[in-house]
Motif scaffolding. Structure first.
Motif, mmCIF file in Angstrom:
data_model
loop_
_atom_site.group_PDB
_atom_site.id
_atom_site.type_symbol
_atom_site.label_atom_id
_atom_site.label_comp_id
_atom_site.label_asym_id
_atom_site.label_seq_id
_atom_site.Cartn_x
_atom_site.Cartn_y
_atom_site.Cartn_z
ATOM 1 N N SER A 243 5.444 -15.543 -4.516
ATOM 2 C CA SER A 243 6.228 -14.405 -4.995
ATOM 3 C C SER A 243 5.332 -13.263 -5.448
ATOM 4 N N TYR A 244 5.635 -12.084 -4.939
ATOM 5 C CA TYR A 244 4.984 -10.846 -5.352
ATOM 6 C C TYR A 244 6.054 -9.893 -5.872
ATOM 7 N N SER A 245 5.619 -8.853 -6.549
ATOM 8 C CA SER A 245 6.542 -7.798 -6.950
ATOM 9 C C SER A 245 7.156 -7.158 -5.711
ATOM 10 N N GLY A 246 8.430 -6.802 -5.800
ATOM 11 C CA GLY A 246 9.076 -6.107 -4.691
ATOM 12 C C GLY A 246 8.502 -4.732 -4.445
ATOM 13 N N ASN A 247 7.662 -4.258 -5.355
ATOM 14 C CA ASN A 247 7.012 -2.955 -5.201
ATOM 15 C C ASN A 247 5.649 -3.071 -4.526
ATOM 16 N N ILE A 248 5.306 -4.239 -4.018
ATOM 17 C CA ILE A 248 3.983 -4.500 -3.467
ATOM 18 C C ILE A 248 3.557 -3.421 -2.473
ATOM 19 N N GLY A 249 2.343 -2.922 -2.675
ATOM 20 C CA GLY A 249 1.756 -1.968 -1.750
ATOM 21 C C GLY A 249 2.251 -0.548 -1.861
ATOM 22 N N SER A 250 3.163 -0.255 -2.803
ATOM 23 C CA SER A 250 3.751 1.084 -2.879
ATOM 24 C C SER A 250 2.822 2.097 -3.532
ATOM 25 N N GLN A 251 1.822 1.630 -4.260
ATOM 26 C CA GLN A 251 0.804 2.492 -4.842
ATOM 27 C C GLN A 251 -0.461 1.661 -5.013
ATOM 28 N N CYS A 252 -1.545 2.308 -5.392
ATOM 29 C CA CYS A 252 -2.810 1.604 -5.552
ATOM 30 C C CYS A 252 -2.753 0.697 -6.778
ATOM 31 N N SER A 253 -2.928 -0.591 -6.542
ATOM 32 C CA SER A 253 -2.911 -1.566 -7.623
ATOM 33 C C SER A 253 -3.559 -2.847 -7.123
ATOM 34 N N ALA A 254 -4.016 -3.681 -8.043
ATOM 35 C CA ALA A 254 -4.573 -4.988 -7.676
ATOM 36 C C ALA A 254 -3.405 -5.956 -7.507
ATOM 37 N N TRP A 255 -2.676 -5.811 -6.418
ATOM 38 C CA TRP A 255 -1.430 -6.543 -6.205
ATOM 39 C C TRP A 255 -1.625 -8.054 -6.134
ATOM 40 N N ASP A 256 -2.816 -8.496 -5.712
ATOM 41 C CA ASP A 256 -3.039 -9.931 -5.516
ATOM 42 C C ASP A 256 -3.373 -10.676 -6.807
#
Length: 361
Positions: A243-256
């Protein structure tokens, strides 16, 4: 002759190469486009088309739909005291998104607008006669640094929803005082009350001042952030759904970080890419020297019917050659075009990678 490594190529989903791959002048022109003007020009010169499985209606060419389509997961919308579940791709292409889902669209006496097609749009890239409207569904959501706007007109539909069910829409405010009372609205002499982004020269004002968050201006992040939802990644080898945030990849962030299996546990044992910012980008609108890569988390995800790419390089602030170091691709995406260092290996990836030959002195 010298082989130009795959990392110098536009990494696209190629359905067919229409140029003459043996034509050195053609290949040289392609490489020049790649190096000097970015990937859009190279795509056009190459003459290939991007893969479009079950192509969606992405709206008028004068007002394209925005957001990443075919993301697995759901998003929650608060509607009249109800918590309503929509698909995570809600509003990313022209569709009757509310039919059978919105509380006013589930009975026999559904509202007229329930069956109308609409999508979210960028108000500053919309050149239709009908003004797009600030969305009431996601008050905190942003795309490209702006609030979400929607349009029925770009989908060839008539907007009955705004007049009947969106009382606080800017376009429904008939006076300067009523318009000024709403934070996201601004009064104009020629169009009356409109979303603040559309007033005066606001669209010409740079909304991307924080490039470390929204991506380099030559390769902006895409997608929609600021929503409640979850995206399920099912492509990580040896692991079930993650599970990831539904906002994944929408802005620069350390999503992983704290999500990918390798990015859990003590912080000092995690790979460097866990802490590194990245976002999804449109390869046809990316002018960085560092090529974006095809995303592996969501193989079916599409942006304007093209495959979705990721970039660490764009999350650095200003400077076309600057960027966060991408240590993920080498170890976790072995089939990426940039990891193919010979023509044989490159072509073995099928239509997803392109190897070019140029003459060098």
């Amino acid at each position: 002759k010298a082989a130009v490594p795959c990392r110098k190529q536009y990494e696209a989903t190629l359905e067919g190469w229409e140029g003459d791959v043996g034509d050195q002048s053609h290949q040289a022109a392609l490489l020049q486009d790649l190096q000097e003007t970015g990937y859009r020009a190279a795509q056009h010169r190459a003459g290939y088309s991007l893969g479009q499985p079950q192509a969606a209606d992405t709206g008028s060419a004068q007002c394209r739909c925005i957001g990443i389509d075919n993301l697995p997961g759901n998003v929650t919308v608060a509607l009249g005291g109800h918590q309503v579940q929509y698909p995570l791709s809600f509003g990313t292409h022209c569709d009757a998104w509310d039919a059978g889902v919105h509380p006013d669209c589930t009975g026999f006496n559904s509202a007229a607008w329930c069956g109308q097609h609409w999508c979210f749009v960028d108000p500053c890239s919309c050149n239709l006669a009908t003004t797009p409207v600030v969305s009431s569904y996601f008050p905190d959501a942003l795309s490209n640094g702006r609030p979400l706007y929607y349009s029925y007109a770009t989908c060839g539909a008539v907007d009955h929803f705004t007049a009947e069910s969106h009382d606080t829409a800017c376009v429904n405010q008939a006076s300067l005082s009523a318009c000024s009372a709403l934070d996201r609205c601004e009064w104009t002499l020629d169009r009356g009350c409109v979303g603040r982004d559309l007033a005066g020269a606001n669209c010409a004002v740079t909304r991307r001042s924080d490039q470390a968050v929204l991506g380099n201006t030559t390769c902006p992040c895409i997608g929609i952030g600021g929503r409640n939802g979850t995206a399920e990644v099912t492509t990580i080898a040896g692991h079930g759904p993650v599970s990831y945030s539904g906002n994944i990849g929408s802005q620069c962030s350390a999503w992983d970080d704290d999500h990918a299996p390798d990015c859990q546990g003590p912080a000092d044992t995690r790979p460097s890419w866990c802490h590194t910012s990245w976002c999804y980008v449109d390869p046809c609108n990316c002018g960085l020297d560092v090529a974006p890569k095809v995303n592996t988390y969501f193989p079916n995800a599409r942006y304007h019917n093209n495959r979705v790419y990721y970039s660490y390089a764009t999350c650095s602030g200003s400077g076309a050659n600057q960027g966060a170091a991408d240590t993920y691709t080498v170890t976790n995406n072995p089939n990426a075009c940039v990891n193919q260092h010979s023509q044989v290996d490159c072509e073995a990836q099928g239509s997803g990678c392109l190897w070019a030959l140029v003459s060098v002195s």
